[in-house]
Design an enzyme around this catalytic site. Structure first.
Site, PDB file in Angstrom:
ATOM      1  N   PRO A   1       0.822  -1.217   0.000  1.00 31.37           N
ATOM      2  CA  PRO A   1       0.000   0.000   0.000  1.00 31.37           C
ATOM      3  C   PRO A   1       0.853   1.263   0.000  1.00 31.37           C
ATOM      4  O   PRO A   1       0.348   2.357  -0.242  1.00 31.37           O
ATOM      5  CB  PRO A   1      -0.815  -0.116   1.305  1.00 31.37           C
ATOM      6  CG  PRO A   1      -0.131  -1.143   2.134  1.00 31.37           C
ATOM      7  CD  PRO A   1       0.625  -2.036   1.205  1.00 31.37           C
TER       8      PRO A   1
ATOM      9  N   GLU B   1       2.234  -8.505   8.051  1.00 36.52           N
ATOM     10  CA  GLU B   1       2.544  -7.063   8.136  1.00 36.52           C
ATOM     11  C   GLU B   1       3.447  -6.608   6.989  1.00 36.52           C
ATOM     12  O   GLU B   1       3.945  -5.481   6.996  1.00 36.52           O
ATOM     13  CB  GLU B   1       3.191  -6.737   9.483  1.00 36.52           C
ATOM     14  CG  GLU B   1       2.230  -6.816  10.657  1.00 36.52           C
ATOM     15  CD  GLU B   1       1.013  -5.903  10.502  1.00 36.52           C
ATOM     16  OE1 GLU B   1       1.167  -4.763  10.064  1.00 36.52           O
ATOM     17  OE2 GLU B   1      -0.097  -6.367  10.821  1.00 36.52           O
TER      18      GLU B   1
ATOM     19  N   ARG C   1      -4.316  -6.787 -20.953  1.00 31.24           N
ATOM     20  CA  ARG C   1      -5.172  -6.113 -21.939  1.00 31.24           C
ATOM     21  C   ARG C   1      -4.377  -5.284 -22.934  1.00 31.24           C
ATOM     22  O   ARG C   1      -4.852  -4.953 -24.004  1.00 31.24           O
ATOM     23  CB  ARG C   1      -6.135  -5.124 -21.248  1.00 31.24           C
ATOM     24  CG  ARG C   1      -7.076  -5.685 -20.278  1.00 31.24           C
ATOM     25  CD  ARG C   1      -7.853  -4.588 -19.580  1.00 31.24           C
ATOM     26  NE  ARG C   1      -8.577  -3.707 -20.506  1.00 31.24           N
ATOM     27  CZ  ARG C   1      -9.663  -4.043 -21.159  1.00 31.24           C
ATOM     28  NH1 ARG C   1     -10.169  -5.249 -21.008  1.00 31.24           N
ATOM     29  NH2 ARG C   1     -10.263  -3.190 -21.968  1.00 31.24           N
TER      30      ARG C   1
ATOM     31  N   ASP D   1     -10.778   2.968 -24.075  1.00 27.83           N
ATOM     32  CA  ASP D   1     -11.281   2.752 -22.717  1.00 27.83           C
ATOM     33  C   ASP D   1     -11.102   3.991 -21.846  1.00 27.83           C
ATOM     34  O   ASP D   1     -10.228   4.824 -22.127  1.00 27.83           O
ATOM     35  CB  ASP D   1     -10.508   1.607 -22.047  1.00 27.83           C
ATOM     36  CG  ASP D   1     -11.065   0.246 -22.413  1.00 27.83           C
ATOM     37  OD1 ASP D   1     -12.248   0.155 -22.745  1.00 27.83           O
ATOM     38  OD2 ASP D   1     -10.285  -0.729 -22.339  1.00 27.83           O
TER      39      ASP D   1
END
Ligand code: SAM
Length: 228
Positions: free
Chosen positions: A89, A117, A155, A170
């Site tokens: 993150p 963690e 993709r 897109d």
């Protein structure tokens, strides 16, 4: 494009890899995905991959030795060294321009999925991976994040989508960087809601102009930040 995914939960990938666009791309040898269990790189008889953090605190930390050894062995499995990506993150936020850059600059990705963690800092210091986050929230593990990454890159491999223009038009994509226009298919009418007449007109210029206007309107309404 080749992906090597390093995880403690390889089973999570089997369903994902056997479906739809990705499975077809694998079948056609446009893409390959190799999943490796980090636990196979442990040396003790309990196959220990995690330990308590020095300094105390909650949770467990992924140990540096099996992770670094796993990455080095996996790197050696192909002549193409590959870009090492660590899911976290704390990483650079994944978005469409970053996906496009990654897909055009690299042929191989070695993706590290964290758990607990996260990783011992020395994994990052030694391997110098690109740290990537899929958004400002915390997942239980990097597997879902790595599937997001694989899905968004696959993709962009030429020939993987039926029509390569799809990934051009897109939302967020290189064709415009704004949101796509609304789309319709059969039936022409449903519960009093009609397909816009212009889309049935066969007038390609008018359709193109309508789509451009709707695309802009859509973006103004839902994501005006993209127009700034
Ligand atoms: N303690 C870490 C922190 O605060 O930065 C979070 C660890 S998280 C519970 C466990 C693993 O999930 C991470 O090592 C990473 O691989 C993955 N992960 C969690 N959130 C993510 C995100 N937003 N993007 C990418 N990977 C994520």
């Amino acid at each position: 494009m080749r992906f090597d995914v390093l995880t403690l939960f390889p089973e999570m990938f089997s369903g994902y890899m056997s479906q739809s666009i990705l499975s077809k791309a694998i079948e056609r040898e446009q893409v390959s995905v190799h999943v490796h269990n980090i636990r196979d790189w442990t040396k003790d008889r309990h196959h220990k991959v995690d330990d308590r953090p020095f300094g105390g605190g909650p949770g467990m930390i992924l140990m540096v030795e099996p992770v670094v050894n796993c990455v080095r062995d996996v790197q050696a499995m192909s002549e193409e060294p590959g870009l090492v990506i660590l899911t976290t993150p704390q990483g650079k936020r994944l978005n469409q321009p970053l996906c496009e850059d990654l897909a055009s600059d690299h042929k191989r990705f070695i993706v590290l999925c964290g758990r607990y963690e996260g990783f011992d800092q020395r994994v990052i210091d030694i391997l110098q991976p690109m740290e990537i986050s899929i958004g400002d929230y915390v997942l239980n593990g990097g597997e879902v994040a790595s599937m997001v990454l694989v899905d968004s890159l696959v993709r962009l491999v030429p020939g993987v989508l039926g029509d390569d223009l799809s990934s051009w038009d897109d939302s967020f994509s290189r064709g415009n960087r704004i949101l796509e226009y609304p789309q319709y298919t059969r039936p022409r009418t449903f519960e009093g809601h009609d397909v816009p007449e212009v889309l049935l007109s066969g007038d390609h210029g008018a359709i193109e102009a309508w789509r451009k206007a709707k695309s802009l309107e859509n973006t103004k309404q839902k994501r005006s930040d993209l127009l700034e």
